[in-house]
Design an enzyme around this catalytic site. Structure first.
Site, PDB file in Angstrom:
ATOM      1  N   PHE A 123      -3.390  22.382  10.567  1.00 22.92           N
ATOM      2  CA  PHE A 123      -3.405  22.146   9.124  1.00 22.92           C
ATOM      3  C   PHE A 123      -4.368  20.995   8.898  1.00 22.92           C
ATOM      4  O   PHE A 123      -4.087  19.854   9.300  1.00 22.92           O
ATOM      5  CB  PHE A 123      -1.987  21.782   8.671  1.00 22.92           C
ATOM      6  CG  PHE A 123      -1.825  21.564   7.196  1.00 22.92           C
ATOM      7  CD1 PHE A 123      -1.724  22.641   6.319  1.00 22.92           C
ATOM      8  CD2 PHE A 123      -1.746  20.277   6.675  1.00 22.92           C
ATOM      9  CE1 PHE A 123      -1.545  22.433   4.960  1.00 22.92           C
ATOM     10  CE2 PHE A 123      -1.576  20.068   5.314  1.00 22.92           C
ATOM     11  CZ  PHE A 123      -1.465  21.147   4.453  1.00 22.92           C
ATOM     12  N   THR A 126      -6.259  15.776   6.167  1.00 24.67           N
ATOM     13  CA  THR A 126      -6.590  14.344   6.135  1.00 24.67           C
ATOM     14  C   THR A 126      -8.053  14.080   6.495  1.00 24.67           C
ATOM     15  O   THR A 126      -8.594  14.664   7.432  1.00 24.67           O
ATOM     16  CB  THR A 126      -5.673  13.588   7.124  1.00 24.67           C
ATOM     17  OG1 THR A 126      -4.318  13.905   6.804  1.00 24.67           O
ATOM     18  CG2 THR A 126      -5.880  12.087   7.033  1.00 24.67           C
ATOM     19  N   SER A 132      -3.483   9.054   2.324  1.00 26.84           N
ATOM     20  CA  SER A 132      -2.562   8.896   1.192  1.00 26.84           C
ATOM     21  C   SER A 132      -3.191   9.349  -0.118  1.00 26.84           C
ATOM     22  O   SER A 132      -2.490   9.649  -1.076  1.00 26.84           O
ATOM     23  CB  SER A 132      -2.135   7.431   1.061  1.00 26.84           C
ATOM     24  OG  SER A 132      -1.554   7.008   2.263  1.00 26.84           O
ATOM     25  N   ILE A 158      -6.073  15.628  13.095  1.00 30.91           N
ATOM     26  CA  ILE A 158      -5.612  17.008  12.959  1.00 30.91           C
ATOM     27  C   ILE A 158      -4.949  17.446  14.281  1.00 30.91           C
ATOM     28  O   ILE A 158      -5.620  17.648  15.298  1.00 30.91           O
ATOM     29  CB  ILE A 158      -6.778  17.955  12.557  1.00 30.91           C
ATOM     30  CG1 ILE A 158      -7.505  17.389  11.320  1.00 30.91           C
ATOM     31  CG2 ILE A 158      -6.253  19.365  12.308  1.00 30.91           C
ATOM     32  CD1 ILE A 158      -6.609  17.071  10.121  1.00 30.91           C
ATOM     33  N   GLU A 364       2.471  13.227   6.924  1.00 31.01           N
ATOM     34  CA  GLU A 364       2.915  14.138   5.844  1.00 31.01           C
ATOM     35  C   GLU A 364       3.515  13.383   4.671  1.00 31.01           C
ATOM     36  O   GLU A 364       4.565  13.730   4.136  1.00 31.01           O
ATOM     37  CB  GLU A 364       3.885  15.192   6.394  1.00 31.01           C
ATOM     38  CG  GLU A 364       3.196  16.026   7.462  1.00 31.01           C
ATOM     39  CD  GLU A 364       3.580  17.487   7.447  1.00 31.01           C
ATOM     40  OE1 GLU A 364       4.225  17.948   6.498  1.00 31.01           O
ATOM     41  OE2 GLU A 364       3.198  18.174   8.420  1.00 31.01           O
ATOM     42  N   SER A 366       3.235   9.116   3.625  1.00 33.05           N
ATOM     43  CA  SER A 366       3.790   7.871   4.174  1.00 33.05           C
ATOM     44  C   SER A 366       5.007   7.433   3.357  1.00 33.05           C
ATOM     45  O   SER A 366       5.226   7.885   2.235  1.00 33.05           O
ATOM     46  CB  SER A 366       2.725   6.768   4.139  1.00 33.05           C
ATOM     47  OG  SER A 366       2.533   6.352   2.802  1.00 33.05           O
ATOM     48  N   ALA A 367       5.772   6.511   3.952  1.00 28.75           N
ATOM     49  CA  ALA A 367       6.977   6.019   3.260  1.00 28.75           C
ATOM     50  C   ALA A 367       6.609   5.435   1.901  1.00 28.75           C
ATOM     51  O   ALA A 367       7.305   5.671   0.907  1.00 28.75           O
ATOM     52  CB  ALA A 367       7.668   4.971   4.131  1.00 28.75           C
ATOM     53  N   ASN A 368       5.492   4.695   1.835  1.00 27.83           N
ATOM     54  CA  ASN A 368       5.093   4.120   0.535  1.00 27.83           C
ATOM     55  C   ASN A 368       4.830   5.208  -0.489  1.00 27.83           C
ATOM     56  O   ASN A 368       5.241   5.106  -1.646  1.00 27.83           O
ATOM     57  CB  ASN A 368       3.799   3.299   0.695  1.00 27.83           C
ATOM     58  CG  ASN A 368       4.071   1.893   1.162  1.00 27.83           C
ATOM     59  OD1 ASN A 368       5.218   1.537   1.397  1.00 27.83           O
ATOM     60  ND2 ASN A 368       3.025   1.098   1.295  1.00 27.83           N
TER      61      ASN A 368
HETATM   62  C1  LIG Z   1      -0.351  11.456  15.120  1.00 26.74           C
HETATM   63  C2  LIG Z   1      -0.750  11.928  13.760  1.00 26.74           C
HETATM   64  C3  LIG Z   1      -0.820  13.293  13.524  1.00 26.74           C
HETATM   65  C4  LIG Z   1      -1.248  13.763  12.274  1.00 26.74           C
HETATM   66  N1  LIG Z   1      -1.411  15.116  12.073  1.00 26.74           N
HETATM   67  C5  LIG Z   1      -2.028  15.550  10.936  1.00 26.74           C
HETATM   68  C6  LIG Z   1      -2.387  16.937  10.781  1.00 26.74           C
HETATM   69  O1  LIG Z   1      -2.104  17.768  11.637  1.00 26.74           O
HETATM   70  N2  LIG Z   1      -3.054  17.301   9.654  1.00 26.74           N
HETATM   71  C7  LIG Z   1      -3.396  16.413   8.671  1.00 26.74           C
HETATM   72  O2  LIG Z   1      -4.018  16.816   7.684  1.00 26.74           O
HETATM   73  N3  LIG Z   1      -3.069  15.090   8.796  1.00 26.74           N
HETATM   74  C8  LIG Z   1      -2.406  14.636   9.898  1.00 26.74           C
HETATM   75  N4  LIG Z   1      -2.090  13.299  10.038  1.00 26.74           N
HETATM   76  C9  LIG Z   1      -2.503  12.375   9.008  1.00 26.74           C
HETATM   77  C10 LIG Z   1      -1.349  11.738   8.230  1.00 26.74           C
HETATM   78  O3  LIG Z   1      -0.831  12.661   7.303  1.00 26.74           O
HETATM   79  C11 LIG Z   1      -1.920  10.473   7.578  1.00 26.74           C
HETATM   80  O4  LIG Z   1      -2.018   9.513   8.620  1.00 26.74           O
HETATM   81  C12 LIG Z   1      -1.077   9.961   6.457  1.00 26.74           C
HETATM   82  O5  LIG Z   1      -1.155  10.816   5.350  1.00 26.74           O
HETATM   83  C13 LIG Z   1      -1.513   8.548   6.027  1.00 26.74           C
HETATM   84  O6  LIG Z   1      -2.884   8.487   5.855  1.00 26.74           O
HETATM   85  P1  LIG Z   1      -3.727   7.312   6.567  1.00 26.74           P
HETATM   86  O7  LIG Z   1      -3.312   7.250   7.984  1.00 26.74           O
HETATM   87  O8  LIG Z   1      -5.154   7.545   6.257  1.00 26.74           O
HETATM   88  O9  LIG Z   1      -3.208   5.984   5.871  1.00 26.74           O
HETATM   89  P2  LIG Z   1      -3.764   5.352   4.517  1.00 26.74           P
HETATM   90  O10 LIG Z   1      -3.823   6.383   3.460  1.00 26.74           O
HETATM   91  O11 LIG Z   1      -5.015   4.608   4.854  1.00 26.74           O
HETATM   92  O12 LIG Z   1      -2.625   4.321   4.158  1.00 26.74           O
HETATM   93  C14 LIG Z   1      -2.500   3.045   4.833  1.00 26.74           C
HETATM   94  C15 LIG Z   1      -1.283   2.329   4.250  1.00 26.74           C
HETATM   95  O13 LIG Z   1      -1.481   2.096   2.845  1.00 26.74           O
HETATM   96  C16 LIG Z   1      -0.405   2.636   2.118  1.00 26.74           C
HETATM   97  N5  LIG Z   1      -0.862   3.194   0.836  1.00 26.74           N
HETATM   98  C17 LIG Z   1      -1.946   3.986   0.613  1.00 26.74           C
HETATM   99  N6  LIG Z   1      -2.015   4.337  -0.689  1.00 26.74           N
HETATM  100  C18 LIG Z   1      -0.955   3.769  -1.302  1.00 26.74           C
HETATM  101  C19 LIG Z   1      -0.445   3.777  -2.648  1.00 26.74           C
HETATM  102  N7  LIG Z   1      -1.033   4.460  -3.634  1.00 26.74           N
HETATM  103  N8  LIG Z   1       0.688   3.072  -2.907  1.00 26.74           N
HETATM  104  C20 LIG Z   1       1.314   2.374  -1.920  1.00 26.74           C
HETATM  105  N9  LIG Z   1       0.893   2.340  -0.644  1.00 26.74           N
HETATM  106  C21 LIG Z   1      -0.217   3.033  -0.324  1.00 26.74           C
HETATM  107  C22 LIG Z   1       0.180   3.749   2.998  1.00 26.74           C
HETATM  108  O14 LIG Z   1       1.543   3.980   2.709  1.00 26.74           O
HETATM  109  C23 LIG Z   1      -0.004   3.149   4.381  1.00 26.74           C
HETATM  110  O15 LIG Z   1       1.076   2.294   4.641  1.00 26.74           O
HETATM  111  C24 LIG Z   1      -1.575  12.830  11.243  1.00 26.74           C
HETATM  112  C25 LIG Z   1      -1.443  11.450  11.490  1.00 26.74           C
HETATM  113  C26 LIG Z   1      -1.041  10.998  12.729  1.00 26.74           C
HETATM  114  C27 LIG Z   1      -0.957   9.518  12.945  1.00 26.74           C
END
Ligand SMILES: Cc1cc2nc3c(=O)[nH]c(=O)nc-3n(C[C@H](O)[C@H](O)[C@H](O)COP(=O)(O)OP(=O)(O)OC[C@H]3O[C@@H](n4cnc5c(N)ncnc54)[C@H](O)[C@@H]3O)c2cc1C
Length: 400
Positions: A123, A126, A132, A158, A364, A366-368
């Site tokens: 899927f 990201t 996020s 991914i 999928e 984040s907690a925030n």
């Molecule tokens: C091991 C692993 C496997 C994964 N597998 C997949 C996959 O198969 N397919 C896929 O598409 N994605 C995948 N992901 C991606 C995952 O969904 C993202 O890591 C997640 O959505 C967070 O995005 P980011 O890591 O870029 O964090 P960021 O978006 O950079 O966020 C960083 C921090 O800022 C906070 N933040 C950001 N925006 C806001 C807001 N508006 N309000 C408050 N807080 C905020 C977040 O909560 C987080 O704490 C995977 C991630 C990991 C680590």
């Protein structure tokens, strides 16, 4: 209200637990020590009907339903969190999205092989600009060229991408149209212009990898558009909605794995002349671990029950994903405390459990992000777009 599992639910749970204990647990070391992708294990799980739980028999599904899927995912994650990714890639976010939005031809072509794990799914949402803000950060484009789309861009994190045959991909067909310019596609990885590079993340083990994915003039036939052009964001939110059944189920499994390991350890570890389980401060940890895990489990079962009864469960799924992530990270930290220094030793699963709990806390949604959505939903700010996050709870989860 009836909180009892049916006889069928109990049998499914027992079958999954037996499979996890007998087929998975003894083989984890084999996969992790040489970094071998556990394809044979995924296939066996496919044959058991685990991934096909929510799919009609005519596509090879086992029609067990969402609650049974949740029970199975919990039992597998309890033993080996890495393989439990399969419940997203081989059951929900990849094939279920095709089932919900695909044409009959697309469903027949891709779904039966994915749920049997004859093919491996992924899927791809990201991007490096931030998971996020999936829509805002999306730079990957899909340009129509005759009977094909030409895709250029990069995805990140991914999971399964280095082993995947098929995937659901999101890209912008109208780059300046915000989330309304996103479209969904079914991609096949054996075409030129696709490359997946595993990201080094040793804390999650060696067998299952998440990858950077590059699309360089990657071409697919126009028939691989999933749904209509411009509907990709809705498809994506709907897919994540279903993923928020399997992710919290997996989290509950990890929490239960922490409890099981901790109970054994409390019984065997003697310090200061007594088993550590006899110390009241350790007992306090155990009590909280057990009660909070059970609460998270009930929330998962509620959202599965609603889905089985064809009621919208978007809100309940978000609540349960958020709560399960919070308590599982707490439970895993408690397990860490109970194990003392041995929590870091590879012979115990505690460190991996903690890492996976943290990972699913972010993945999928984040907690925030869950907090923002849950609060705005509770406040009923229907028009709010304060964080540039398109409204999600308005999207029905009941496509099929
Ligand atoms: C091991 C692993 C496997 C994964 N597998 C997949 C996959 O198969 N397919 C896929 O598409 N994605 C995948 N992901 C991606 C995952 O969904 C993202 O890591 C997640 O959505 C967070 O995005 P980011 O890591 O870029 O964090 P960021 O978006 O950079 O966020 C960083 C921090 O800022 C906070 N933040 C950001 N925006 C806001 C807001 N508006 N309000 C408050 N807080 C905020 C977040 O909560 C987080 O704490 C995977 C991630 C990991 C680590």
């Amino acid at each position: 209200m009836n909180f009892n599992l049916s006889q069928e639910n109990k049998e499914v749970k027992r079958l999954a637990a037996d499979f996890a204990n007998k087929e998975i647990a003894p083989n984890i070391e084999k996969y992790e020590s040489n970094g071998a992708f556990p394809k044979d294990l995924l296939r066996s799980m496919g044959k058991q009907g685990f991934f096909g739980a929510c799919f009609p028999e005519k596509y090879g599904g086992s029609e067990l339903g969402f609650l049974n899927l949740a029970l199975i995912a919990e039992e597998i994650a309890r033993v080996y969190p890495a393989i439990s990714y399969g419940f997203n890639m081989q059951a929900m976010t990849c094939p279920f999205t095709i089932l919900n939005w695909g044409t009959e031809e697309q469903i027949e072509k891709y779904v039966p092989d994915l749920i049997m794990a004859n093919t491996i799914g992924m899927f791809a949402l990201t991007e490096p600009g931030g998971g996020s803000d999936a829509a805002g950060a999306m730079k990957t484009t899909a340009r129509r060229d005759g009977d094909e789309y030409v895709i250029n861009g990069q995805k990140v994190f991914i999971t399964f991408a280095n082993e995947a045959d098929v995937g659901v991909l999101f890209a912008k067909t109208e780059p300046d149209a915000g989330h309304k310019g996103i479209s969904a596609f079914i991609i096949e990885t054996d075409r030129p212009g696709f490359e997946a590079r595993p990201i080094a993340m040793s804390g999650l083990g060696n067998a299952v990898r998440s990858c950077e994915v590059f699309f360089d003039d990657y071409r697919i036939p126009k028939e691989n558009l999933l749904g209509e052009e411009g509907k990709g964001f809705k498809i994506c939110m709907n897919a994540l909605d279903y993923g928020r059944l399997t992710v919290p189920s997996r989290l509950v499994g990890i929490a239960q794995g922490c409890i099981d390991a901790s109970l054994n350890y409390c019984d065997e570890r003697v310090v200061g002349g007594q088993k550590i389980g006899e110390y009241q401060m350790i007992q306090h940890l155990i009590a909280d671990m057990v009660v909070e895990t059970e609460a998270a489990r009930l929330m998962v079962h509620k959202s599965a029950f609603l889905k089985d009864n064809r009621e919208a469960a978007t809100r309940e799924s978000a609540h349960s994903k958020y709560f399960a992530a919070e308590i599982t990270t707490k439970v895993a930290k408690s397990a860490f405390e109970i194990f003392g220094g041995y929590a870091l030793a590879d012979e115990y699963p505690v460190m991996k459990f903690l890492n996976y709990a943290n990972m699913l806390h972010t993945g999928e949604g984040s907690a925030n992000i869950q907090r923002v959505l849950i609060a705005e939903d509770a406040l009923d700010w229907k028009d709010a777009n304060r964080h540039n996050i398109p409204r999600r709870f308005e999207l029905s989860s009941d496509i099929r």
